[in-house]
Write a protein that holds these residues in place. Structure first.
Motif, mmCIF file in Angstrom:
data_model
loop_
_atom_site.group_PDB
_atom_site.id
_atom_site.type_symbol
_atom_site.label_atom_id
_atom_site.label_comp_id
_atom_site.label_asym_id
_atom_site.label_seq_id
_atom_site.Cartn_x
_atom_site.Cartn_y
_atom_site.Cartn_z
ATOM 1 N N ARG A 29 2.457 81.317 36.064
ATOM 2 C CA ARG A 29 2.094 82.559 35.417
ATOM 3 C C ARG A 29 2.560 83.582 36.051
ATOM 4 O O ARG A 29 3.181 84.614 35.081
ATOM 5 N N GLN A 30 3.117 83.587 37.285
ATOM 6 C CA GLN A 30 3.833 85.078 37.678
ATOM 7 C C GLN A 30 5.359 84.809 37.491
ATOM 8 O O GLN A 30 5.810 86.176 37.409
ATOM 9 N N TYR A 31 6.032 83.813 37.578
ATOM 10 C CA TYR A 31 7.188 83.692 37.353
ATOM 11 C C TYR A 31 7.843 82.822 36.385
ATOM 12 O O TYR A 31 8.902 83.192 35.849
ATOM 13 N N TRP A 32 7.344 81.920 35.971
ATOM 14 C CA TRP A 32 7.827 80.888 34.832
ATOM 15 C C TRP A 32 7.246 81.076 33.523
ATOM 16 O O TRP A 32 7.897 80.284 32.694
ATOM 17 N N GLY A 33 6.212 81.388 33.396
ATOM 18 C CA GLY A 33 5.482 81.471 32.054
ATOM 19 C C GLY A 33 5.961 82.331 31.248
ATOM 20 O O GLY A 33 6.745 83.176 31.260
ATOM 21 N N PRO A 34 5.476 81.878 29.777
ATOM 22 C CA PRO A 34 5.906 83.160 28.715
ATOM 23 C C PRO A 34 5.453 84.567 29.033
ATOM 24 O O PRO A 34 6.161 85.566 28.577
ATOM 25 N N THR A 80 15.282 106.853 28.295
ATOM 26 C CA THR A 80 14.774 107.737 29.066
ATOM 27 C C THR A 80 13.382 107.893 29.125
ATOM 28 O O THR A 80 12.808 108.797 29.707
ATOM 29 N N PHE A 81 12.786 107.291 28.332
ATOM 30 C CA PHE A 81 11.244 107.550 28.385
ATOM 31 C C PHE A 81 10.547 106.604 29.404
ATOM 32 O O PHE A 81 11.319 105.772 30.076
ATOM 33 N N GLY A 82 9.365 106.901 29.582
ATOM 34 C CA GLY A 82 8.783 106.175 31.111
ATOM 35 C C GLY A 82 7.636 105.137 30.519
ATOM 36 O O GLY A 82 6.864 105.496 29.944
ATOM 37 N N LEU A 83 8.300 103.936 30.604
ATOM 38 C CA LEU A 83 7.374 102.726 30.350
ATOM 39 C C LEU A 83 6.522 102.326 31.562
ATOM 40 O O LEU A 83 7.227 101.783 32.544
ATOM 41 N N ARG A 84 5.091 102.501 31.255
ATOM 42 C CA ARG A 84 4.394 102.082 32.721
ATOM 43 C C ARG A 84 3.257 101.219 32.153
ATOM 44 O O ARG A 84 2.885 101.154 31.211
ATOM 45 N N ASP A 85 2.389 101.019 33.327
ATOM 46 C CA ASP A 85 1.135 100.459 33.152
ATOM 47 C C ASP A 85 1.196 99.072 32.423
ATOM 48 O O ASP A 85 0.288 99.016 31.215
ATOM 49 N N VAL A 86 1.967 98.404 32.381
ATOM 50 C CA VAL A 86 2.384 97.222 31.615
ATOM 51 C C VAL A 86 1.222 96.065 31.942
ATOM 52 O O VAL A 86 0.975 95.763 33.059
ATOM 53 N N ASP A 87 0.498 95.711 31.050
ATOM 54 C CA ASP A 87 -0.547 94.574 31.021
ATOM 55 C C ASP A 87 -0.548 93.759 29.998
ATOM 56 O O ASP A 87 -0.671 94.026 28.669
ATOM 57 N N ILE A 88 -0.277 92.252 30.391
ATOM 58 C CA ILE A 88 -0.619 91.231 29.585
ATOM 59 C C ILE A 88 -1.878 90.879 29.226
ATOM 60 O O ILE A 88 -2.701 90.488 30.109
ATOM 61 N N THR A 89 -2.329 91.238 27.908
ATOM 62 C CA THR A 89 -3.672 91.268 27.441
ATOM 63 C C THR A 89 -4.040 89.760 27.098
ATOM 64 O O THR A 89 -5.096 89.346 26.778
ATOM 65 N N GLN A 90 -3.080 89.094 26.356
ATOM 66 C CA GLN A 90 -3.349 87.839 25.749
ATOM 67 C C GLN A 90 -1.970 87.001 25.634
ATOM 68 O O GLN A 90 -0.855 87.576 25.592
ATOM 69 N N GLU A 91 -2.401 85.634 25.919
ATOM 70 C CA GLU A 91 -1.361 84.736 25.572
ATOM 71 C C GLU A 91 -1.795 83.287 24.992
ATOM 72 O O GLU A 91 -2.564 82.876 25.490
ATOM 73 N N ARG A 92 -1.351 83.197 23.822
ATOM 74 C CA ARG A 92 -1.931 82.080 23.026
ATOM 75 C C ARG A 92 -0.898 81.289 22.356
ATOM 76 O O ARG A 92 0.050 81.748 21.900
ATOM 77 N N PRO A 93 -1.113 80.094 22.372
ATOM 78 C CA PRO A 93 -0.005 79.068 21.666
ATOM 79 C C PRO A 93 -0.333 79.145 20.064
ATOM 80 O O PRO A 93 -1.096 79.543 19.684
ATOM 81 N N VAL A 94 0.981 79.226 19.577
ATOM 82 C CA VAL A 94 1.353 79.329 18.068
ATOM 83 C C VAL A 94 2.273 78.107 17.783
ATOM 84 O O VAL A 94 2.811 77.687 18.781
ATOM 85 N N GLN A 118 0.969 99.185 22.041
ATOM 86 C CA GLN A 118 0.703 97.451 22.334
ATOM 87 C C GLN A 118 1.623 96.853 21.381
ATOM 88 O O GLN A 118 1.915 97.118 20.195
ATOM 89 N N THR A 119 2.283 95.675 21.836
ATOM 90 C CA THR A 119 3.311 94.832 21.254
ATOM 91 C C THR A 119 2.930 93.365 21.207
ATOM 92 O O THR A 119 2.509 93.011 22.455
ATOM 93 N N VAL A 120 3.148 92.827 20.177
ATOM 94 C CA VAL A 120 3.047 91.297 20.148
ATOM 95 C C VAL A 120 4.453 90.679 20.286
ATOM 96 O O VAL A 120 5.182 90.924 19.135
ATOM 97 N N PHE A 121 4.666 89.882 21.060
ATOM 98 C CA PHE A 121 6.088 89.193 21.229
ATOM 99 C C PHE A 121 5.740 87.645 20.958
ATOM 100 O O PHE A 121 4.991 86.969 21.248
ATOM 101 N N THR A 122 6.891 87.080 20.258
ATOM 102 C CA THR A 122 6.809 85.714 19.945
ATOM 103 C C THR A 122 7.790 85.004 21.045
ATOM 104 O O THR A 122 8.989 85.403 20.702
ATOM 105 N N VAL A 123 7.449 83.936 21.738
ATOM 106 C CA VAL A 123 8.239 83.526 22.698
ATOM 107 C C VAL A 123 8.460 82.041 22.370
ATOM 108 O O VAL A 123 7.263 81.491 22.125
ATOM 109 N N ARG A 124 9.419 81.178 22.558
ATOM 110 C CA ARG A 124 9.552 79.899 22.482
ATOM 111 C C ARG A 124 10.028 79.409 23.676
ATOM 112 O O ARG A 124 11.088 80.107 24.472
ATOM 113 N N ARG A 125 9.820 77.904 23.857
ATOM 114 C CA ARG A 125 10.541 77.333 25.099
ATOM 115 C C ARG A 125 12.018 76.914 24.575
ATOM 116 O O ARG A 125 12.307 76.557 23.646
ATOM 117 N N SER A 126 13.039 77.289 25.470
ATOM 118 C CA SER A 126 14.287 76.774 25.085
ATOM 119 C C SER A 126 14.955 75.799 25.982
ATOM 120 O O SER A 126 16.141 75.501 25.833
#
Length: 373
Positions: A59-64, A116-130, A148-156
Motif C-alpha cells: 500500500r505504501q510503496y508498491w501499489g497503484p 509554481t502552484f502549491g499542491l498539498r494535502d494529497v489524500d487517496i480516497t478510493q482505489e477500485r479495480p476496473v 479531486q482527480t481520478v487516475f487510471t492505472v494498469r500493471r505493466s
C-alpha cells in the motif's frame, strides 16, 4: 513355646500430596504430533505477520495508490522532468489524436517554471479495480482550491516480487488559450509568445487559440502584461486526464500605450495644420471656399485635439471616432465684388483610425476620418 505364623504386609503405593496419580508419559508419536501442531501455529502466525508487512509495503510503496502518490509528489515538488519519466505520462501525437486533441499541442509548459502552484494535502480516497487495472481517486488542495482527480492505472510488469505500474491514460491536461489584443501572454508567470508555440510559427494567426499541454492536476494563471496590453489574471484548474480547458481573454490597452497613441494623434494633426491649403492632404479637416484665397495668409491651428479611446478590433486595436476642432485664418477676395475680407472660422472634424502592433513590438498608427471614406 508356641510358634506363630506371620504374614508379610503389602508394600504401600507412593502418593502425592493431592492424593492423585502421576500423569502417564506421552508416547513418541504423541510428542511428534504435538510438536507439529505447535510448528504449524507458529508458521501461520509468521505467515500472517509477513503478509501484513507485505500488504503495508504494498500500500505504501508498491501499489497503484502509491504509484499515483509518487506522481503527485513530483508535481508538488516542481520536478517536471522527473514527472515526465513516470510511466504513462509522456504522450505522442497518436495519443493526442486518439483523445480528439490537437496533435500540434505545445509542450512549452511541461517544465518546472510553470509548476509554481502549491499542491498539498494529497489524500487517496478510493482505489477500485476496473477492467485492465485500477481507478485511483486522489483529493488535494491547490493554493486553497480543493480538487479531486481520478487516475487510471494498469500493471505493466513485475520486478522480483514488486509490481510495476503505468498510467493507462496520461494525466496530462491541455489549455486552449485564446488571447485577443496581444501576441504575448504569461502562464504562471512564464512568458509565452503565440508565434513560439503555434505550429504556424511567425505566421501564427493572432486570433487563433494555441494548445498547451500541462501537468494535471494543476492551477494555471493566464494573464497579459505587456507595454501595450494588459488583462486581469484568469485562474483555471486542470484536473482531468487529456481534457481540453478553453480560455478566451480580451486584452485592453495600457494607459501608457493610450498616451502614446494620443501623442501620435496630436503630432499628426499638428503636421496637418502646417499645410497652407484649404484641404490639407490626408487630413481629417478642411474647408470649401468659393472665393479667391491668399495662400500666404492661410494658417491652420488645432483648437481641440480629439480625446483618443482605443478599443479592441480583432487581433489589434482601433481608434474610436472622436471629434476635434481646427481653426482657419485666411484673407479672402470675393469674386463677385472684389472686396477683400479676413476669414476666421472654427472647423469641427471627426477622426478614427487603426493601431497595429508589428512583429518587432512597435505600433503602426493610422489616423483617418469617417468623412473622408
Amino acid at each position: 513355646m508356641d510358634q506363630a505364623t506371620a504374614s508379610a504386609a503389602p508394600a504401600a503405593i507412593p502418593q502425592d500430596g493431592a492424593g492423585s496419580a502421576a500423569p502417564p508419559r506421552r508416547t513418541p508419536r504423541q510428542q511428534l504430533t504435538r510438536d507439529l501442531i505447535l510448528l504449524g501455529v507458529i508458521f501461520v502466525l509468521l505467515a500472517a505477520a509477513i503478509w501484513a508487512g507485505f500488504s503495508a509495503l504494498y500500500r505504501q510503496y508498491w501499489g497503484p495508490s502509491a504509484f499515483v502518490e509518487r506522481y503527485l509528489e513530483l508535481i508538488a515538488e516542481g520536478r517536471a522532468a522527473d514527472a515526465l519519466t513516470v510511466p504513462g505520462v509522456a504522450i505522442d501525437s497518436a495519443d493526442l489524436e486518439a483523445a480528439g486533441l490537437p496533435v500540434s499541442a505545445s509542450e512549452a509548459l511541461l517544465r518546472s517554471a510553470a509548476l509554481t502552484f502549491g499542491l498539498r494535502d494529497v489524500d487517496i480516497t478510493q482505489e477500485r479495480p476496473v477492467a485492465g487495472g485500477y481507478e485511483v481517486t486522489a483529493a488535494y488542495a491547490i493554493d486553497g482550491t480543493r480538487g479531486q482527480t481520478v487516475f487510471t492505472v494498469r500493471r505493466s510488469g513485475t520486478e522480483g516480487i514488486v509490481p510495476r505500474w503505468s498510467f493507462e491514460t496520461s494525466p496530462l491536461g491541455m489549455l486552449e488559450v485564446g488571447v485577443r489584443g496581444s501576441m504575448q501572454f504569461e502562464v504562471n508567470d512564464f512568458e509565452m509568445d503565440k508565434r513560439q508555440v503555434s505550429p504556424d510559427g511567425v505566421d501564427a494567426d493572432p486570433l487563433a487559440p494555441v494548445s498547451l499541454l500541462v501537468f494535471s492536476p494543476g492551477l494555471y494563471t493566464v494573464e497579459v502584461d505587456t507595454p501595450t496590453a494588459e488583462a486581469e489574471p484568469v485562474h483555471v484548474l486542470a484536473d482531468a486526464a487529456l481534457r481540453k480547458v478553453p480560455l478566451d481573454i480580451q486584452a485592453q490597452p495600457t494607459e501608457a500605450f493610450a498616451d502614446v497613441v494620443q501623442q501620435q494623434v496630436g503630432s499628426f494633426l499638428a503636421e496637418c495644420a502646417t499645410q497652407k491649403v484649404l484641404q490639407p492632404t490626408g487630413c481629417p479637416f478642411g474647408i470649401q471656399i468659393d472665393d479667391r484665397v491668399f495662400p500666404e495668409t492661410l494658417a491652420w491651428s488645432i483648437l481641440a485635439t480629439p480625446g483618443v479611446e482605443i478599443v479592441p478590433d480583432g487581433a489589434h486595436w482601433a481608434i474610436s471616432p472622436a471629434t476635434g476642432t481646427a481653426h482657419i485664418e485666411v484673407d479672402v477676395q470675393a469674386l463677385s465684388t472684389g472686396a477683400v475680407y479676413h476669414l476666421s472660422e472654427d472647423v469641427p472634424f471627426v477622426i478614427d483610425g487603426t493601431v497595429e502592433i508589428l512583429p518587432d513590438g512597435t505600433a503602426s498608427i493610422l489616423v483617418g476620418s469617417p468623412a473622408l471614406r
